[in-house]
Write a protein that holds these residues in place. Sequence first.
Motif, PDB file in Angstrom:
ATOM      1  N   GLY A  28       0.812  -1.217   0.000  1.00  0.00           N
ATOM      2  CA  GLY A  28       0.000   0.000   0.000  1.00  0.00           C
ATOM      3  C   GLY A  28       0.839   1.258   0.000  1.00  0.00           C
ATOM      4  O   GLY A  28       0.530   2.229  -0.700  1.00  0.00           O
ATOM      5  N   LEU A  29       1.918   1.247   0.788  1.00  0.00           N
ATOM      6  CA  LEU A  29       2.813   2.408   0.882  1.00  0.00           C
ATOM      7  C   LEU A  29       3.387   2.752  -0.494  1.00  0.00           C
ATOM      8  O   LEU A  29       3.327   3.909  -0.941  1.00  0.00           O
ATOM      9  CB  LEU A  29       3.945   2.101   1.869  1.00  0.00           C
ATOM     10  CG  LEU A  29       5.164   3.018   1.844  1.00  0.00           C
ATOM     11  CD1 LEU A  29       4.791   4.415   2.291  1.00  0.00           C
ATOM     12  CD2 LEU A  29       6.278   2.449   2.713  1.00  0.00           C
ATOM     13  N   ILE A  30       3.947   1.767  -1.176  1.00  0.00           N
ATOM     14  CA  ILE A  30       4.594   2.010  -2.466  1.00  0.00           C
ATOM     15  C   ILE A  30       3.567   2.366  -3.542  1.00  0.00           C
ATOM     16  O   ILE A  30       3.762   3.306  -4.326  1.00  0.00           O
ATOM     17  CB  ILE A  30       5.431   0.783  -2.885  1.00  0.00           C
ATOM     18  CG1 ILE A  30       6.596   0.595  -1.908  1.00  0.00           C
ATOM     19  CG2 ILE A  30       5.947   0.932  -4.310  1.00  0.00           C
ATOM     20  CD1 ILE A  30       7.350  -0.704  -2.083  1.00  0.00           C
ATOM     21  N   MET A  31       2.459   1.635  -3.563  1.00  0.00           N
ATOM     22  CA  MET A  31       1.439   1.894  -4.585  1.00  0.00           C
ATOM     23  C   MET A  31       0.804   3.263  -4.403  1.00  0.00           C
ATOM     24  O   MET A  31       0.713   4.050  -5.353  1.00  0.00           O
ATOM     25  CB  MET A  31       0.358   0.812  -4.531  1.00  0.00           C
ATOM     26  CG  MET A  31       0.780  -0.539  -5.062  1.00  0.00           C
ATOM     27  SD  MET A  31       1.138  -0.527  -6.841  1.00  0.00           S
ATOM     28  CE  MET A  31      -0.486  -0.192  -7.514  1.00  0.00           C
ATOM     29  N   MET A  32       0.362   3.582  -3.197  1.00  0.00           N
ATOM     30  CA  MET A  32      -0.326   4.850  -2.960  1.00  0.00           C
ATOM     31  C   MET A  32       0.619   6.027  -3.169  1.00  0.00           C
ATOM     32  O   MET A  32       0.261   7.045  -3.765  1.00  0.00           O
ATOM     33  CB  MET A  32      -0.922   4.886  -1.556  1.00  0.00           C
ATOM     34  CG  MET A  32      -2.015   3.863  -1.309  1.00  0.00           C
ATOM     35  SD  MET A  32      -3.487   4.096  -2.322  1.00  0.00           S
ATOM     36  CE  MET A  32      -4.240   5.484  -1.488  1.00  0.00           C
ATOM     37  N   GLY A  33       1.858   5.881  -2.676  1.00  0.00           N
ATOM     38  CA  GLY A  33       2.839   6.957  -2.841  1.00  0.00           C
ATOM     39  C   GLY A  33       3.193   7.188  -4.295  1.00  0.00           C
ATOM     40  O   GLY A  33       3.219   8.329  -4.773  1.00  0.00           O
ATOM     41  N   GLY A  34       3.457   6.106  -5.029  1.00  0.00           N
ATOM     42  CA  GLY A  34       3.832   6.226  -6.432  1.00  0.00           C
ATOM     43  C   GLY A  34       2.696   6.758  -7.300  1.00  0.00           C
ATOM     44  O   GLY A  34       2.906   7.599  -8.179  1.00  0.00           O
ATOM     45  N   ILE A  35       1.479   6.282  -7.036  1.00  0.00           N
ATOM     46  CA  ILE A  35       0.320   6.747  -7.807  1.00  0.00           C
ATOM     47  C   ILE A  35       0.060   8.225  -7.559  1.00  0.00           C
ATOM     48  O   ILE A  35      -0.247   8.986  -8.482  1.00  0.00           O
ATOM     49  CB  ILE A  35      -0.924   5.894  -7.460  1.00  0.00           C
ATOM     50  CG1 ILE A  35      -0.779   4.500  -8.086  1.00  0.00           C
ATOM     51  CG2 ILE A  35      -2.204   6.565  -7.943  1.00  0.00           C
ATOM     52  CD1 ILE A  35      -1.821   3.503  -7.629  1.00  0.00           C
ATOM     53  N   ALA A  36       0.198   8.646  -6.308  1.00  0.00           N
ATOM     54  CA  ALA A  36      -0.015  10.063  -5.982  1.00  0.00           C
ATOM     55  C   ALA A  36       1.033  10.948  -6.647  1.00  0.00           C
ATOM     56  O   ALA A  36       0.710  12.002  -7.211  1.00  0.00           O
ATOM     57  CB  ALA A  36       0.008  10.262  -4.467  1.00  0.00           C
TER      58      ALA A  36
END
Length: 255
Positions: A28-36
């Motif tokens: 979640g950390l990597i996906m949410m951060g990268g998408i944002a």
Amino acid sequence: MDPVNIVALLLLAGLAAYMQTLTGFALGLIMMGGIALASIMPINEAAILVSFLTIINAVQVLAKGWRDIAKREFTLIIIPSLFFLLVGYWLLGLLLGSSVNWLKLVLGIFIVISSIQLLMKPTPLEKRSSAGSFVFFGSLAGLMGGLFSTAGPPLVYHLYRQPLRLAVIRETLVAIFGLNALLRLGTVTFTGQMPSGGFWWSLLAIPAVIMCTYLARRFPPPLSPVALRRLAFVLLFLSGASLVIPAFFTLVAVN
């Protein structure tokens, strides 16, 4: 969703699944951060995608690793975690935007400070913590999962301090987050907030998750237990920072 965004999403999903499989969290950390950062898709849709991918990763990891789940700790955590996830999801609809950002700021600062402390001393406790502590951290994780789609930090902080094998910590975390994601996805569906249209293209990330989960299980990097714990605490620090930084700038802009 255009081809460039799809490729970026596949790369993010692969990296996130690889790190999740190694440490038990961080998808979640990597996906949410990268998408944002890359503005690939709306954040509310990204949270739903993360739930899908977390479930896929959990099924694949636990197909063989379920025996390593710490059953006592898992039971103590999962019941309050699932209950408070629903409470957090309900509170999210009641809180004002400024209240949510203040909560993010305070919790994020706490997580950052805790991760720095753990980085400086990556050795586990001498004996396991009390049953009540697992219930407390499970409740806090569920509340954060419902409010911010970020259930990981409290559990990572607590479990990585326990005198348990890293495989046990990893599989226990994966099982908890998989069930949390399933409940959150069910809640989103039940409340009629499932996205439509272009969102479904994002599910092309599933094969990348499957492939990178396999690679992480089959060919893990040659890291010592201490190095792996330090990696987990660095990711914990980043998860705290991902709460603090957006909340801080939002509050400054409002004021």
